[in-house]
Design a protein around this motif. Structure first.
Motif, short mmCIF file in Angstrom:
data_model
loop_
_atom_site.label_atom_id
_atom_site.label_comp_id
_atom_site.label_asym_id
_atom_site.label_seq_id
_atom_site.Cartn_x
_atom_site.Cartn_y
_atom_site.Cartn_z
N GLY A 29 -0.27 39.31 -78.73
CA GLY A 29 -1.59 39.42 -77.53
C GLY A 29 -2.77 39.10 -78.29
N LEU A 30 -2.99 39.36 -79.48
CA LEU A 30 -4.27 38.80 -80.10
C LEU A 30 -4.44 37.17 -79.81
N LEU A 31 -3.42 36.57 -80.22
CA LEU A 31 -3.44 35.09 -80.01
C LEU A 31 -3.63 34.65 -78.67
N GLN A 32 -3.00 35.28 -77.50
CA GLN A 32 -3.51 35.01 -76.16
C GLN A 32 -4.73 35.47 -75.65
N GLN A 33 -5.23 36.39 -76.22
CA GLN A 33 -6.72 36.88 -76.07
C GLN A 33 -7.65 35.72 -76.48
N GLN A 34 -7.51 35.21 -77.53
CA GLN A 34 -8.20 34.17 -78.52
C GLN A 34 -8.11 32.87 -77.58
N LEU A 35 -7.06 32.38 -77.45
CA LEU A 35 -6.72 31.09 -76.76
C LEU A 35 -7.43 31.29 -75.22
N SER A 36 -7.02 32.43 -74.43
CA SER A 36 -7.68 32.53 -73.11
C SER A 36 -9.06 32.32 -73.13
N ALA A 37 -9.80 33.06 -74.11
CA ALA A 37 -11.09 33.33 -74.05
C ALA A 37 -11.73 31.63 -74.35
N ARG A 38 -10.97 30.73 -74.80
CA ARG A 38 -11.35 29.30 -75.11
C ARG A 38 -11.29 28.60 -73.65
N GLY A 39 -10.59 29.14 -72.74
CA GLY A 39 -10.42 28.47 -71.55
C GLY A 39 -8.81 28.26 -71.01
N LEU A 40 -8.01 28.49 -71.93
CA LEU A 40 -6.32 28.22 -71.32
C LEU A 40 -6.06 29.44 -70.58
N GLY A 90 -7.27 26.40 -85.35
CA GLY A 90 -8.10 27.11 -86.35
C GLY A 90 -7.50 28.66 -86.68
N ILE A 91 -6.46 28.99 -85.88
CA ILE A 91 -6.05 30.41 -86.01
C ILE A 91 -4.67 30.45 -86.94
N ALA A 92 -5.00 30.95 -88.00
CA ALA A 92 -3.90 31.36 -89.15
C ALA A 92 -2.84 32.17 -88.67
N LEU A 93 -1.64 31.82 -88.62
CA LEU A 93 -0.48 32.68 -88.49
C LEU A 93 0.70 32.53 -89.43
N SER A 94 1.26 33.55 -89.52
CA SER A 94 2.55 33.51 -90.64
C SER A 94 3.61 34.40 -90.48
N PHE A 109 5.17 27.01 -80.84
CA PHE A 109 4.02 26.02 -81.54
C PHE A 109 3.68 24.82 -80.84
N LEU A 110 4.36 23.83 -80.47
CA LEU A 110 4.39 22.60 -79.88
C LEU A 110 3.48 22.82 -78.62
N GLY A 111 4.10 23.77 -77.68
CA GLY A 111 3.28 23.83 -76.40
C GLY A 111 2.11 24.47 -76.67
N LEU A 112 1.64 25.18 -77.43
CA LEU A 112 0.42 25.81 -77.78
C LEU A 112 -0.76 24.58 -78.29
N GLU A 113 0.18 23.84 -79.23
CA GLU A 113 -0.75 22.83 -79.80
C GLU A 113 -1.25 21.74 -78.67
N ALA A 114 -0.09 21.28 -77.73
CA ALA A 114 -0.28 20.41 -76.61
C ALA A 114 -1.21 20.82 -75.66
N ALA A 115 -1.31 22.27 -75.36
CA ALA A 115 -2.36 22.85 -74.61
C ALA A 115 -3.60 22.77 -75.22
N GLU A 116 -3.78 22.92 -76.43
CA GLU A 116 -5.11 23.09 -76.87
C GLU A 116 -5.78 21.67 -76.95
N GLY A 117 -4.91 20.70 -77.40
CA GLY A 117 -5.26 19.33 -77.58
C GLY A 117 -5.93 18.85 -76.01
N LEU A 118 -5.06 19.10 -74.96
CA LEU A 118 -5.44 18.69 -73.66
C LEU A 118 -6.75 19.47 -73.26
N ARG A 119 -6.83 20.38 -73.53
CA ARG A 119 -8.14 21.35 -73.06
C ARG A 119 -9.34 20.66 -73.86
#
Length: 426
Positions: free
Chosen positions: A195-206, A328-332, A159-169
């Motif tokens: 896989g869905l998460l990676q697809q969405q984040l990659s589409a944003r530029g990560l 903005g992507i909800a997970l549980s 979680f922290l890695g993804l949040e940091a990556a998105e914040g820096l992007r």
């Protein structure tokens, strides 16, 4: 030398929740002293990524103002961590030379971020161009980097890695995210949801690389230039952010002679091996379990507050649903998802729902008539209902396809028939 009825070491989220509970109870300790290592009062660490990306103002993370402590008769000492506990004299000593006696002591020391060997210099400190993303000082470091640097590598697909990556992007940096495992959030999600998460984040530029680890760093004139992975791939980088997880902060307790293992060992009353010393949050270990999420720590704070006010209460660890929102992507998820994904013998049926157009996915794991795990992606409204089923461990005899669609009664009592084969598609 003054004596406090209660001293709390650590002024993070766990401490603040404990204080918020204490001030509402009768018979609360009359004199409370809080020592914090950071220069500011407690803040919501979960919001650091939103502050990094400028989605929220800094004061949105504030949990309590300095006036709040004063209004409730709590002495707050910031920027002065405790370095010694003398249990025999019931005394604590701070880095800046403060001595305070206690009747009861609570350790809310939190956890330390993991640091791989390649990220340390000869003195064991972080090498230039490398930082963690865990506290307010890290936030300031990353903000400066976002203004001065262009290529970031974030290590860790949690979680922290993804949040940091998105914040820096969002600050305009080119960001590569390295995940050692096969997919992102591998402790909370299954491969399909990840896989869905990676697809969405990659589409944003990560730029997301799985099965990837750093082998070495390349520097020029003291400035990091690139990282080389174990597969020999080289990635341009002038900043490396470590988000590899945490380890309970046990050093102070260990030096004081308290029983420790992975964390500070406590009983169900959150009492350490010293009857006058309690602990809660990320620093503790209870029945072999450690805690890194907000929900169980808040429960611990509620129970410990009652105990400190003279009404001993037992903390019972539950499999609370982990609810996350990554840009903005909800997970549980609820249950031991990592174990369910790695061991097919730990369950005997699954029920799944997938809507590619809406990017929504749900998967339920069953053992006989019992729900033992759930992952929700994109729409988490069923999270509380499913976590109750998992925790209560009552047999579910209703229509599983209706349940995964959110249309079922959790008290259903129709005759149960074991699903076979292992996967039912909704």
């Amino acid at each position: 030398m003054t004596e406090a009825e209660l001293i709390i070491i650590g002024n993070g989220m766990a401490c603040q929740r404990l204080l918020a509970e204490l001030v509402q109870l009768p018979n609360r300790p009359a004199s409370i002293v809080v020592f914090g290592a950071e220069a500011k009062p407690a803040y919501n660490r979960v919001l650091l990524s939103s502050l990094l990306s400028n989605e929220l103002p800094d004061d949105a993370a504030e949990l309590a103002s300095t006036n709040w402590y004063a209004e409730h008769g709590i002495e707050l000492i910031c920027d002065d961590e405790v370095v010694l506990i003398d249990r025999e004299r019931k005394l604590v000593v701070s880095r800046h030379g403060r001595y305070r006696r206690y009747q009861q002591l609570v350790l809310a020391c939190g956890a330390q971020p993991l640091t791989p060997a390649y990220a340390k210099d000869s003195r064991g400190n972080l090498s230039p161009g490398i930082c963690h993303f865990r506290n307010w000082q890290d936030l300031a470091t990353l903000r400066r980097a976002g203004q001065q640097r262009h290529h970031a590598v974030v290590v860790g697909g949690g979680f922290l890695g993804l949040e940091a990556a998105e914040g820096l992007r969002k600050l305009g940096m080119q960001v590569s995210l390295l995940q050692r495992g096969a997919y992102l959030l591998n402790r909370q999600l299954d491969a399909a949801a990840a896989g869905l998460l990676q697809q969405q984040l990659s589409a944003r530029g990560l730029n997301i690389l799985t099965h990837s680890e750093i082998d070495q760093l390349s520097y020029k004139q003291g400035q990091i230039q690139s990282v080389t992975l174990t597969n020999k791939q080289q990635i341009k980088a002038d900043l490396v952010v470590l988000a590899l997880g945490i380890t309970p902060n046990i050093s102070l307790a260990q030096e004081a002679g308290l029983k420790v293992n992975r964390g500070i060992v406590v009983n169900p009353q959150l009492q350490s091996s010293d009857s006058s010393v309690y602990a809660l949050g990320e620093c503790i270990e209870l029945n072999g379990e450690t805690f890194g999420l907000v929900a169980p720590v808040n429960q611990q704070a509620t129970q410990l507050a009652r105990t400190l006010c003279g009404k001993p209460t037992v903390y019972n660890s539950e499999k609370t649903a982990t609810q996350l929102k990554i840009s903005g992507i909800a997970l549980s998820s609820c249950g031991d998802i990592a174990a369910l994904c790695s061991n097919a013998d730990s369950f005997d049926a699954c029920t799944e729902y997938l809507d590619c157009a809406l990017a929504q996915y749900r998967r339920l794991w069953w053992r006989g008539p019992y729900l033992v795990g759930a992952v929700l992606y994109g729409d988490t409204r069923l999270s509380q209902q499913l976590s109750q089923l998992i925790n209560q461990q009552q047999p579910y005899h209703g229509c599983r396809s209706s349940l995964v669609l959110g249309q079922a009664d959790t008290k259903a009592s129709e005759p149960f028939a074991l699903s076979n084969p292992k996967q039912d598609a909704a």
